[in-house]
Design a protein around this motif. Structure first.
Motif: not given
Length: 237
Positions: A66, A69-70, A73-77, A125, A129
Protein backbone atom coordinates in the motif's frame (compact mmCIF):
# COMPACT_ATOMS: atom_id res chain seq x y z
CA UNK A 1 22.56 25.31 -23.07
CA UNK A 2 25.67 26.90 -21.63
CA UNK A 3 28.77 24.96 -20.70
CA UNK A 4 27.81 25.36 -17.05
CA UNK A 5 24.41 23.79 -17.76
CA UNK A 6 25.98 20.86 -19.60
CA UNK A 7 28.53 20.34 -16.83
CA UNK A 8 25.89 20.44 -14.10
CA UNK A 9 23.63 17.93 -15.88
CA UNK A 10 26.56 15.61 -16.60
CA UNK A 11 27.63 15.81 -12.97
CA UNK A 12 24.05 15.09 -11.92
CA UNK A 13 23.90 11.75 -13.76
CA UNK A 14 27.44 10.79 -12.71
CA UNK A 15 26.68 11.59 -9.07
CA UNK A 16 23.39 9.67 -9.09
CA UNK A 17 24.84 6.58 -10.77
CA UNK A 18 28.06 6.80 -8.77
CA UNK A 19 26.28 6.91 -5.42
CA UNK A 20 24.09 3.95 -6.41
CA UNK A 21 27.15 1.83 -7.20
CA UNK A 22 28.98 3.08 -4.12
CA UNK A 23 26.08 2.29 -1.78
CA UNK A 24 25.68 -1.25 -3.11
CA UNK A 25 29.40 -2.02 -2.78
CA UNK A 26 29.81 -0.41 0.63
CA UNK A 27 26.80 -2.33 1.98
CA UNK A 28 28.72 -5.55 1.26
CA UNK A 29 31.54 -4.68 3.64
CA UNK A 30 29.78 -2.71 6.36
CA UNK A 31 26.32 -2.42 7.84
CA UNK A 32 23.74 -0.22 6.19
CA UNK A 33 19.97 0.07 6.39
CA UNK A 34 19.64 -2.24 3.39
CA UNK A 35 22.06 -4.93 4.57
CA UNK A 36 20.72 -4.95 8.13
CA UNK A 37 17.13 -5.29 6.94
CA UNK A 38 18.15 -8.13 4.64
CA UNK A 39 19.30 -10.07 7.70
CA UNK A 40 16.00 -9.37 9.46
CA UNK A 41 14.04 -10.48 6.41
CA UNK A 42 15.72 -13.88 6.55
CA UNK A 43 14.88 -14.12 10.24
CA UNK A 44 11.31 -13.07 9.49
CA UNK A 45 10.86 -15.84 6.92
CA UNK A 46 12.37 -18.42 9.26
CA UNK A 47 9.88 -17.39 11.96
CA UNK A 48 7.08 -17.51 9.39
CA UNK A 49 7.82 -21.15 8.63
CA UNK A 50 7.46 -21.97 12.32
CA UNK A 51 3.93 -20.52 12.52
CA UNK A 52 0.70 -22.24 11.61
CA UNK A 53 -1.11 -18.96 10.92
CA UNK A 54 0.61 -16.78 8.29
CA UNK A 55 -2.00 -14.00 8.16
CA UNK A 56 0.21 -11.50 10.08
CA UNK A 57 3.00 -12.04 7.53
CA UNK A 58 0.62 -11.48 4.62
CA UNK A 59 -0.69 -8.34 6.35
CA UNK A 60 2.83 -6.94 6.68
CA UNK A 61 3.51 -7.44 2.98
CA UNK A 62 0.13 -5.90 2.20
CA UNK A 63 1.01 -2.78 4.21
CA UNK A 64 4.29 -2.47 2.31
CA UNK A 65 2.42 -2.77 -0.99
CA UNK A 66 0.00 0.00 0.00
CA UNK A 67 2.83 2.40 0.80
CA UNK A 68 4.56 1.71 -2.50
CA UNK A 69 1.26 1.95 -4.36
CA UNK A 70 0.83 5.44 -2.92
CA UNK A 71 4.18 6.55 -4.34
CA UNK A 72 3.43 4.93 -7.71
CA UNK A 73 0.13 6.81 -7.93
CA UNK A 74 1.81 10.02 -6.82
CA UNK A 75 4.39 9.62 -9.60
CA UNK A 76 1.58 9.50 -12.16
CA UNK A 77 0.04 12.68 -10.74
CA UNK A 78 3.41 14.45 -10.80
CA UNK A 79 3.96 13.38 -14.41
CA UNK A 80 0.54 14.78 -15.32
CA UNK A 81 1.48 18.07 -13.67
CA UNK A 82 4.82 18.22 -15.48
CA UNK A 83 3.18 17.60 -18.85
CA UNK A 84 0.71 20.37 -18.05
CA UNK A 85 3.64 22.67 -17.22
CA UNK A 86 4.96 22.17 -20.75
CA UNK A 87 1.81 23.76 -22.14
CA UNK A 88 2.22 26.76 -19.84
CA UNK A 89 5.92 27.24 -20.53
CA UNK A 90 5.77 30.92 -21.47
CA UNK A 91 3.98 31.94 -18.29
CA UNK A 92 6.38 29.88 -16.18
CA UNK A 93 9.42 31.44 -17.88
CA UNK A 94 8.07 34.92 -17.17
CA UNK A 95 7.66 34.06 -13.50
CA UNK A 96 11.17 32.64 -13.28
CA UNK A 97 12.64 35.66 -15.10
CA UNK A 98 11.02 38.00 -12.60
CA UNK A 99 13.07 36.51 -9.77
CA UNK A 100 16.05 38.79 -9.09
CA UNK A 101 18.45 35.93 -8.26
CA UNK A 102 17.38 33.58 -11.08
CA UNK A 103 19.34 33.05 -14.28
CA UNK A 104 17.64 34.13 -17.47
CA UNK A 105 15.86 31.14 -18.99
CA UNK A 106 14.47 30.66 -22.47
CA UNK A 107 11.36 28.63 -23.29
CA UNK A 108 13.52 25.87 -24.78
CA UNK A 109 15.68 25.68 -21.65
CA UNK A 110 12.60 25.51 -19.44
CA UNK A 111 11.15 22.69 -21.53
CA UNK A 112 14.43 20.77 -21.30
CA UNK A 113 14.42 21.02 -17.52
CA UNK A 114 10.83 19.83 -17.37
CA UNK A 115 11.71 16.92 -19.66
CA UNK A 116 14.50 15.92 -17.28
CA UNK A 117 12.01 15.84 -14.40
CA UNK A 118 9.61 13.78 -16.53
CA UNK A 119 12.33 11.21 -17.22
CA UNK A 120 13.19 11.00 -13.51
CA UNK A 121 9.60 10.38 -12.45
CA UNK A 122 9.07 7.84 -15.23
CA UNK A 123 12.11 6.02 -13.83
CA UNK A 124 10.63 6.29 -10.33
CA UNK A 125 7.28 4.93 -11.52
CA UNK A 126 8.90 1.91 -13.15
CA UNK A 127 10.83 1.15 -9.96
CA UNK A 128 7.76 1.46 -7.73
CA UNK A 129 5.64 -0.77 -9.97
CA UNK A 130 8.46 -3.34 -10.20
CA UNK A 131 8.69 -3.29 -6.42
CA UNK A 132 4.93 -3.92 -6.23
CA UNK A 133 5.24 -6.90 -8.56
CA UNK A 134 8.07 -8.37 -6.52
CA UNK A 135 6.02 -8.06 -3.34
CA UNK A 136 3.19 -9.87 -5.13
CA UNK A 137 5.67 -12.64 -5.98
CA UNK A 138 6.60 -12.78 -2.30
CA UNK A 139 2.92 -13.20 -1.46
CA UNK A 140 2.75 -16.20 -3.76
CA UNK A 141 5.82 -17.71 -2.09
CA UNK A 142 4.22 -17.04 1.27
CA UNK A 143 1.16 -18.97 0.21
CA UNK A 144 3.33 -21.84 -1.04
CA UNK A 145 5.38 -22.04 2.16
CA UNK A 146 5.57 -25.55 3.62
CA UNK A 147 3.44 -26.23 6.71
CA UNK A 148 5.15 -25.98 10.07
CA UNK A 149 4.28 -29.60 10.91
CA UNK A 150 5.42 -31.13 7.60
CA UNK A 151 7.79 -33.93 8.52
CA UNK A 152 8.92 -34.74 4.98
CA UNK A 153 10.71 -31.38 4.59
CA UNK A 154 14.22 -31.11 5.97
CA UNK A 155 15.59 -28.15 7.90
CA UNK A 156 17.95 -27.36 5.02
CA UNK A 157 15.01 -27.20 2.62
CA UNK A 158 13.12 -24.91 4.99
CA UNK A 159 16.08 -22.60 5.38
CA UNK A 160 16.63 -22.54 1.63
CA UNK A 161 12.98 -21.57 1.11
CA UNK A 162 13.21 -18.85 3.76
CA UNK A 163 16.38 -17.35 2.28
CA UNK A 164 14.95 -17.38 -1.25
CA UNK A 165 11.71 -15.71 -0.14
CA UNK A 166 13.64 -13.13 1.87
CA UNK A 167 15.75 -12.43 -1.23
CA UNK A 168 12.64 -11.63 -3.27
CA UNK A 169 11.45 -9.25 -0.53
CA UNK A 170 14.94 -7.74 -0.37
CA UNK A 171 14.93 -7.07 -4.12
CA UNK A 172 11.52 -5.45 -3.79
CA UNK A 173 12.97 -3.23 -1.07
CA UNK A 174 15.85 -2.23 -3.33
CA UNK A 175 13.46 -1.23 -6.12
CA UNK A 176 11.49 0.82 -3.60
CA UNK A 177 14.71 2.54 -2.50
CA UNK A 178 15.56 3.37 -6.13
CA UNK A 179 12.16 4.97 -6.55
CA UNK A 180 12.53 7.03 -3.39
CA UNK A 181 16.04 8.04 -4.42
CA UNK A 182 14.58 9.37 -7.66
CA UNK A 183 12.35 11.69 -5.63
CA UNK A 184 15.37 13.00 -3.72
CA UNK A 185 17.33 13.75 -6.87
CA UNK A 186 14.28 15.25 -8.56
CA UNK A 187 14.15 17.81 -5.76
CA UNK A 188 17.68 18.90 -6.63
CA UNK A 189 16.63 19.54 -10.25
CA UNK A 190 14.36 22.30 -8.95
CA UNK A 191 17.50 24.31 -8.24
CA UNK A 192 18.37 24.21 -11.94
CA UNK A 193 15.37 26.46 -12.64
CA UNK A 194 17.13 29.13 -10.59
CA UNK A 195 20.82 28.61 -11.42
CA UNK A 196 23.11 25.68 -12.41
CA UNK A 197 25.29 26.25 -9.34
CA UNK A 198 22.24 25.78 -7.10
CA UNK A 199 21.50 22.61 -9.07
CA UNK A 200 24.98 21.24 -8.32
CA UNK A 201 24.73 22.19 -4.66
CA UNK A 202 21.35 20.49 -4.53
CA UNK A 203 22.39 17.06 -5.74
CA UNK A 204 25.59 17.12 -3.68
CA UNK A 205 23.44 17.81 -0.62
CA UNK A 206 21.14 14.95 -1.61
CA UNK A 207 24.09 12.54 -1.73
CA UNK A 208 25.22 13.65 1.71
CA UNK A 209 21.74 13.19 3.18
CA UNK A 210 21.37 9.75 1.59
CA UNK A 211 24.77 8.62 2.85
CA UNK A 212 24.17 9.78 6.42
CA UNK A 213 20.77 8.12 6.56
CA UNK A 214 21.93 4.86 5.01
CA UNK A 215 25.22 4.38 6.88
CA UNK A 216 25.32 6.74 9.86
CA UNK A 217 21.77 7.22 11.06
CA UNK A 218 20.42 6.56 14.56
CA UNK A 219 17.80 4.35 12.97
CA UNK A 220 20.56 2.03 11.75
CA UNK A 221 22.13 2.02 15.21
CA UNK A 222 18.79 1.03 16.74
CA UNK A 223 18.25 -1.76 14.20
CA UNK A 224 21.70 -3.19 14.87
CA UNK A 225 21.38 -2.76 18.63
CA UNK A 226 18.22 -4.89 18.62
CA UNK A 227 20.42 -7.92 17.91
CA UNK A 228 23.51 -6.73 19.79
CA UNK A 229 25.40 -5.66 16.66
CA UNK A 230 27.68 -2.64 16.29
CA UNK A 231 28.18 -0.13 13.49
CA UNK A 232 31.80 -1.20 12.98
CA UNK A 233 31.09 -4.87 12.53
CA UNK A 234 31.38 -6.13 8.97
CA UNK A 235 28.45 -7.75 7.38
CA UNK A 236 28.18 -11.51 7.84
CA UNK A 237 28.23 -13.55 4.65
Amino acid sequence: MTLLDIASVTGFFITWAGYTVFARKKAKVTWSLSSSLQWYRVEWMLRMLERDMRMPDAAIIGNLERVIGFFASTSILILAGLVTALSANKAAVEILSSLPFAEQTSVEQFELKILLLILIFIFAFFNFTWSLRQYSFANVLLGAAPPSDAEDISEDARRRFAISTAKVIDQAGHSYNYGLRSYYFAMSVMGWFIHPILFVAGYLLVVRVLYLREFRSRTLQAILAAEGRSMERHREK
